[in-house]
Motif scaffolding. Sequence first.
Motif, PDB file in Angstrom:
ATOM      1  N   ASP A   1      -9.145   2.532   1.415  1.00 29.89           N
ATOM      2  CA  ASP A   1      -8.128   2.567   2.458  1.00 29.89           C
ATOM      3  C   ASP A   1      -6.781   2.775   1.776  1.00 29.89           C
ATOM      4  N   ARG A   2      -6.041   3.761   2.240  1.00 27.79           N
ATOM      5  CA  ARG A   2      -4.722   4.032   1.660  1.00 27.79           C
ATOM      6  C   ARG A   2      -3.651   3.783   2.708  1.00 27.79           C
ATOM      7  N   ASP A   3      -2.652   2.984   2.318  1.00 31.72           N
ATOM      8  CA  ASP A   3      -1.485   2.754   3.154  1.00 31.72           C
ATOM      9  C   ASP A   3      -0.493   3.869   2.839  1.00 31.72           C
ATOM     10  N   VAL A   4      -0.298   4.795   3.760  1.00 32.54           N
ATOM     11  CA  VAL A   4       0.545   5.952   3.491  1.00 32.54           C
ATOM     12  C   VAL A   4       2.018   5.588   3.360  1.00 32.54           C
ATOM     13  N   VAL A   5       2.427   4.463   3.917  1.00 38.51           N
ATOM     14  CA  VAL A   5       3.817   4.040   3.809  1.00 38.51           C
ATOM     15  C   VAL A   5       4.113   3.541   2.408  1.00 38.51           C
ATOM     16  N   SER A   6       3.269   2.641   1.901  1.00 41.55           N
ATOM     17  CA  SER A   6       3.513   2.063   0.577  1.00 41.55           C
ATOM     18  C   SER A   6       2.739   2.790  -0.527  1.00 41.55           C
ATOM     19  N   ASP A   7       1.882   3.723  -0.156  1.00 40.76           N
ATOM     20  CA  ASP A   7       1.026   4.459  -1.071  1.00 40.76           C
ATOM     21  C   ASP A   7       0.092   3.525  -1.862  1.00 40.76           C
ATOM     22  N   ALA A   8      -0.263   2.400  -1.260  1.00 43.96           N
ATOM     23  CA  ALA A   8      -1.186   1.457  -1.880  1.00 43.96           C
ATOM     24  C   ALA A   8      -2.611   1.784  -1.458  1.00 43.96           C
ATOM     25  N   VAL A   9      -3.533   1.597  -2.382  1.00 45.39           N
ATOM     26  CA  VAL A   9      -4.934   1.837  -2.108  1.00 45.39           C
ATOM     27  C   VAL A   9      -5.660   0.495  -2.162  1.00 45.39           C
TER      28      VAL A   9
END
Length: 56
Positions: A47-55
């Motif tokens: 799962d990638r958070d596109v706002v924080s670019d965290a995976v």
Amino acid sequence: MVSDGRATRFVGTIRDITHRMRAARAEQAVRERYRLVIRATKDAIWDRDVVSDAVA
């Protein structure tokens, strides 16, 4: 307080938990989607958070 065997007062509280229930249903829907995806594939899932670019 009781008068003639009947209650004349009631003390209580009311709390609106609508936002909690909506959040719980949304979380359950996400969990169910992930469960179905996991059952349907042998691929790696992330799962990638596109706002924080965290995976995750």
